[in-house]
Design a protein around this motif. Structure first.
Motif, PDB file in Angstrom:
ATOM      1  N   GLY A 167     -13.643 -53.738  -4.821  1.00 32.79           N
ATOM      2  CA  GLY A 167     -13.320 -55.135  -4.533  1.00 32.79           C
ATOM      3  C   GLY A 167     -12.274 -55.316  -3.448  1.00 32.79           C
ATOM      4  O   GLY A 167     -12.048 -56.438  -2.983  1.00 32.79           O
ATOM      5  N   ILE A 168     -11.638 -54.226  -3.036  1.00 30.48           N
ATOM      6  CA  ILE A 168     -10.575 -54.297  -2.037  1.00 30.48           C
ATOM      7  C   ILE A 168     -11.069 -53.873  -0.656  1.00 30.48           C
ATOM      8  O   ILE A 168     -10.698 -54.457   0.359  1.00 30.48           O
ATOM      9  N   LEU A 169     -11.925 -52.862  -0.632  1.00 25.72           N
ATOM     10  CA  LEU A 169     -12.391 -52.308   0.633  1.00 25.72           C
ATOM     11  C   LEU A 169     -13.285 -53.295   1.370  1.00 25.72           C
ATOM     12  O   LEU A 169     -14.002 -54.087   0.740  1.00 25.72           O
ATOM     13  N   PRO A 170     -13.274 -53.253   2.694  1.00 26.02           N
ATOM     14  CA  PRO A 170     -14.127 -54.171   3.470  1.00 26.02           C
ATOM     15  C   PRO A 170     -15.601 -53.858   3.280  1.00 26.02           C
ATOM     16  O   PRO A 170     -15.985 -52.699   3.087  1.00 26.02           O
ATOM     17  N   THR A 180     -21.355 -48.930  18.310  1.00 27.52           N
ATOM     18  CA  THR A 180     -20.712 -50.247  18.378  1.00 27.52           C
ATOM     19  C   THR A 180     -19.911 -50.536  17.128  1.00 27.52           C
ATOM     20  O   THR A 180     -18.771 -51.011  17.189  1.00 27.52           O
ATOM     21  N   GLU A 181     -20.483 -50.248  15.965  1.00 27.59           N
ATOM     22  CA  GLU A 181     -19.792 -50.555  14.715  1.00 27.59           C
ATOM     23  C   GLU A 181     -18.567 -49.662  14.507  1.00 27.59           C
ATOM     24  O   GLU A 181     -17.569 -50.115  13.953  1.00 27.59           O
ATOM     25  N   PRO A 186     -13.930 -50.442  12.666  1.00 29.26           N
ATOM     26  CA  PRO A 186     -13.520 -49.097  12.236  1.00 29.26           C
ATOM     27  C   PRO A 186     -13.159 -49.016  10.759  1.00 29.26           C
ATOM     28  O   PRO A 186     -13.466 -48.024  10.088  1.00 29.26           O
ATOM     29  N   GLY A 187     -12.492 -50.045  10.233  1.00 26.63           N
ATOM     30  CA  GLY A 187     -12.106 -50.021   8.823  1.00 26.63           C
ATOM     31  C   GLY A 187     -13.304 -50.060   7.896  1.00 26.63           C
ATOM     32  O   GLY A 187     -13.390 -49.289   6.935  1.00 26.63           O
ATOM     33  N   ALA A 188     -14.248 -50.971   8.193  1.00 22.89           N
ATOM     34  CA  ALA A 188     -15.443 -51.080   7.360  1.00 22.89           C
ATOM     35  C   ALA A 188     -16.280 -49.812   7.447  1.00 22.89           C
ATOM     36  O   ALA A 188     -16.822 -49.335   6.435  1.00 22.89           O
ATOM     37  N   LEU A 193     -18.169 -44.680   5.032  1.00 27.04           N
ATOM     38  CA  LEU A 193     -18.396 -43.243   5.136  1.00 27.04           C
ATOM     39  C   LEU A 193     -17.658 -42.468   4.043  1.00 27.04           C
ATOM     40  O   LEU A 193     -18.128 -41.422   3.589  1.00 27.04           O
ATOM     41  N   LEU A 194     -16.535 -42.982   3.596  1.00 29.82           N
ATOM     42  CA  LEU A 194     -15.737 -42.262   2.605  1.00 29.82           C
ATOM     43  C   LEU A 194     -16.090 -42.611   1.163  1.00 29.82           C
ATOM     44  O   LEU A 194     -16.113 -41.734   0.296  1.00 29.82           O
TER      45      LEU A 194
END
Length: 412
Positions: A167-170, A180-181, A186-188, A193-194
């Motif tokens: 619920g916190i992660l983008p 492009t993404e 980069p955060g999303a 990926l993690l």
């Protein structure tokens, strides 16, 4: 489900003929994983008449990707010293070479993302694979016990983090990230990926680290091969049994019903096919074993299957290695074949005749792999990665003779 570049046994096993035959089992197992990914991408997941999962879904869903990650770890161990991990400058060269390998895989993976439609026919594992390799760098020098312990920590802690941080992660915007993404979100992209994506790197490190630990053992010994098979089968049975006890003897199923507000039919469907993302309503969701949910017991189940498959192939390869040629040849160049497979899926012409297209992909992959391997050796993309890694090692070691232990690449 998907595949990736790691060192092939053809590159690793340059000792005796006996060693090569035994290590053929690793490539054969990887070839089977590629077949599984093709089946998942091309064949229907359910029977249109009964609504039940098809044989391809039941056999390969979740397990093919886990097997690729496990074998990636085995390959990394074998190319960094095997039973005797490299030290000093050799280990530094291994680590820098792994960075180069990861970057090249990422470039191909991001390029594949640009070819795929918004609602893609397959979710590529390549970009995730590159993250696996980067995360493996600090563990590359470790012995089996430390690696197995680290794997257990990833398998337990990562799913808890995944559920509690959801619920916190983008939110991520693409099943297959592109250049492009990566630059604009980069955060999303990093969170996908993690932790939140199809093959999240933190849970999948369980498979890779176990594979790395297994690669530190003497895989040419029959006793070790049997142990891999038995431990795998035992782990799979333990995970299934534990999930059943938690859900149906200790009231977990009822807790899921109450927390999700689903009907029994809806919950049963979720337990077969999996939710879009792991629900955060109750910790009891961590007790399920549904493919791709990446819960501790789901990870243990797929890990057990993967270990059992590897153990079987290691045992039978010395006896029937020539009969495994189609699988081992494909397994020796899965980076190339997997990439071509995804490119072939991108026009989305396969939906009308899935069985025919599965046969086409499988036959073409096997025929190409056998002919190419016999005439030219390493696959095309494997050769590019291998040459790049060797060049990097020469810069660090300064003596080409010290690069003999380095080899090429091979895929999920």
């Amino acid at each position: 489900m998907n595949a990736i570049p790691e060192p092939t046994t053809e590159e690793i096993a340059k000792t005796s003929a006996s060693s090569r035959r035994r290590l053929i089992g690793i490539d054969a197992a990887r070839g089977l994983a590629l077949v599984g990914l093709m089946a998942i991408h091309l064949l229907p997941a359910w029977n249109d008449e009964t609504g039940e999962p098809t044989w391809s879904w039941q056999l390969f869903s979740g397990d093919s990707a886990a097997l690729f990650a496990l074998l990636a770890g085995v390959g990394l161990a074998l190319t960094s010293g095997g039973q005797n991990p490299h030290k000093g400058k050799k280990m530094t060269a291994d680590r820098v070479g792994l960075i180069v390998r990861a970057l090249l895989i990422a470039i191909v993976g991001l390029w594949i993302g640009t070819l795929m439609p918004q609602d893609p026919p397959a979710f590529s594992i390549l970009i995730y694979y590159s993250v696996f390799f980067l995360l493996a760098i600090p563990f590359l020098h470790m012995g089996p016990k430390a690696l197995f312990l680290s794997a257990a920590l990833f398998g337990i802690v990562s799913p808890v983090l995944m559920q509690n941080l959801l619920g916190i992660l983008p939110a991520w915007s693409s099943y297959n990230p592109t250049f492009t993404e990566v630059l604009t979100e980069p955060g999303a992209t990093a969170s996908q990926l993690l932790l939140t994506g199809t093959y999240p790197a933190l849970p999948y490190m369980t498979y890779l680290l176990v594979g790395l630990g297994i690669g530190r053992l003497n895989l040419r010994k029959t006793a070790v091969q049997v142990r891999v098979l038995v431990v795998g089968a035992g782990l799979m049975i333990f995970a299934y049994a534990t999930s059943s006890v938690l859900l149906y003897a200790f009231g977990g199923y009822q807790r899921l019903l109450e927390a999700s507000w689903m009907s029994e039919y809806e919950l049963n469907e979720v337990l077969i096919w999996g939710p879009d993302s792991l629900p955060t309503t109750t910790g009891w969701w961590l007790a399920i074993t549904t493919p791709h949910t990446n819960t501790p017991l789901a990870i243990a189940t797929s890990l057990g299957v993967s270990l059992a498959v590897l153990g079987v192939f290691l045992l039978i390869a010395p006896k029937i290695g020539k009969w495994l040629l189609p699988l081992s040849a494909m397994g020796a160049m899965t980076f190339t074949l997997y990439t071509v497979h995804l490119v072939g899926l991108s026009p989305e012409v396969h939906y009308g005749q899935p069985s025919l297209w599965f046969a086409v992909h499988l036959i073409v992959a096997a025929a190409f792999a056998i002919v190419w391997q016999r005439s030219l050796g390493q696959g095309p993309l494997e050769k590019v990665v291998s040459t790049s890694v060797k060049g990097t090692r020469r810069l660090i070691l300064g003596d080409p003779s010290k690069n003999a232990t380095d080899s090429g690449e091979n895929t999920k």
